[in-house]
Design a protein around this motif. Structure first.
Motif, PDB file in Angstrom:
ATOM      1  N   ASP A  17      68.604   4.348  51.810  1.00 51.55           N
ATOM      2  CA  ASP A  17      67.354   3.772  51.304  1.00 51.55           C
ATOM      3  C   ASP A  17      67.628   2.578  50.375  1.00 51.55           C
ATOM      4  N   GLU A  18      68.724   2.636  49.594  1.00 49.69           N
ATOM      5  CA  GLU A  18      69.064   1.506  48.711  1.00 49.69           C
ATOM      6  C   GLU A  18      69.306   0.244  49.542  1.00 49.69           C
ATOM      7  N   GLN A  77      65.940  -1.087  50.740  1.00 54.00           N
ATOM      8  CA  GLN A  77      65.200  -1.770  49.670  1.00 54.00           C
ATOM      9  C   GLN A  77      65.847  -3.127  49.357  1.00 54.00           C
ATOM     10  N   THR A  78      67.181  -3.165  49.317  1.00 53.25           N
ATOM     11  CA  THR A  78      67.858  -4.440  49.059  1.00 53.25           C
ATOM     12  C   THR A  78      67.602  -5.408  50.216  1.00 53.25           C
ATOM     13  N   SER A 110      64.931  -5.549  52.015  1.00 50.22           N
ATOM     14  CA  SER A 110      63.566  -6.043  51.854  1.00 50.22           C
ATOM     15  C   SER A 110      63.545  -7.161  50.804  1.00 50.22           C
ATOM     16  N   LYS A 111      64.351  -7.013  49.738  1.00 51.60           N
ATOM     17  CA  LYS A 111      64.412  -8.060  48.688  1.00 51.60           C
ATOM     18  C   LYS A 111      65.161  -9.295  49.197  1.00 51.60           C
ATOM     19  N   SER A 131      57.915   4.596  48.674  1.00 51.47           N
ATOM     20  CA  SER A 131      58.910   3.625  49.104  1.00 51.47           C
ATOM     21  C   SER A 131      58.380   2.815  50.307  1.00 51.47           C
ATOM     22  N   GLU A 175      55.789   0.354  49.016  1.00 48.30           N
ATOM     23  CA  GLU A 175      56.424  -0.736  48.258  1.00 48.30           C
ATOM     24  C   GLU A 175      57.002  -1.779  49.222  1.00 48.30           C
ATOM     25  N   ARG A 176      57.687  -1.276  50.261  1.00 51.07           N
ATOM     26  CA  ARG A 176      58.298  -2.187  51.237  1.00 51.07           C
ATOM     27  C   ARG A 176      57.242  -2.943  52.036  1.00 51.07           C
ATOM     28  N   ARG A 215      55.879  -5.754  49.907  1.00 50.82           N
ATOM     29  CA  ARG A 215      56.812  -6.877  49.744  1.00 50.82           C
ATOM     30  C   ARG A 215      56.969  -7.637  51.055  1.00 50.82           C
TER      31      ARG A 215
END
Ligand code: DC
Length: 227
Positions: free
Chosen positions: A96-97, A100-101, A103-104, A179, A182-183, A186
């Protein structure tokens, strides 16, 4: 049709709509290749993370992207297996990290351009299904078939919980739902290639469909083009 090996089929949509499972199954039926383009962003994220680069720093993320060498090899199950700088990253990309990274890191236009070019190279001859967020809008605006899958966030969180449980992994529904939201936010509000349906995409809401029904609906669209 002007491509050497067949059509380019774009399947876009949010995470958890079944894009990968459906795309792979359809590719198998057609004898096409299947590329999950989130894998390229996840690989970028993995390297950003491993090199302790700030995912918000567009120049630093770009220089990581430029140093990535991708090699794709079609597998018997249609999937294009990906080596990055000679390494197969496999399950490391599923954390998951990393998602998320990814997505950023994928908010930066210049880094996106680098990865977009790799996707175009992989798909230019056709005979391929590419799954992602901006395939029909940016990567292959000339794709012969464009599908945009949607599903309610609650349904997607529920699917993810079941998937993890099937793998014997403990899953927290509330955390997964947060989560996902949030994704989604973004991915769909970023300035560079935000997640949105191409004007000529066929939209399919999979909330109340099983996988076979979605596969059938996609095959129907492809057959319409071929007819
Ligand atoms: O589909 P996925 O969960 O593997 O994608 C990971 C992230 O990569 C996602 O949050 C957004 C980004 N992505 C993108 O911006 N464009 C694509 N074509 C595919 C993925």
């Amino acid at each position: 049709m002007s491509r050497l090996k067949g059509l380019v089929v774009a399947i876009d949509g949010t995470a958890g709509t079944g894009k990968s499972s459906v795309g792979r199954a359809v590719a198998q039926q057609l004898g096409y290749g299947f590329l999950s383009t989130g894998g390229l962003y996840r690989a970028l994220a993995y390297h950003v993370f491993a090199q302790h680069v700030d995912a918000a720093d567009s120049q630093a993320v770009l220089s990581v992207a430029k140093r990535l060498d991708f090699v794709f090899e079609r597998q018997p199950d249609a999937t294009l297996k990906m080596w990055v700088n000679g390494e197969y990253l496999g399950n490391k990309l599923n954390l998951d990290e990393v998602a998320q990274t990814a997505s950023k890191a994928s908010t930066h236009a210049a880094a996106r351009a680098v990865l977009t070019e790799k996707m175009r190279q992989a798909g230019k001859d056709g005979g391929i299904i590419l799954e992602g967020r901006d395939i029909g809008t940016v990567v292959f605006p000339d794709a012969e078939v464009k599908i945009y899958l949607t599903a309610a966030p609650e349904v997607r969180a529920d699917r993810r919980v079941k998937q993890l449980q099937a793998q014997g992994v403990a899953a927290d529904y509330g955390q997964i739902l947060a989560s996902i939201k949030e994704r989604d936010l973004r991915d769909s509000t970023r300035a560079a290639s935000p997640l949105k349906p191409a004007p000529d995409a066929v939209q399919i809401d999979t909330s109340h469909m099983n996988m076979q029904q979605v596969i059938d609906a996609v095959i129907k669209e492809i057959n319409k083009y071929a007819a």
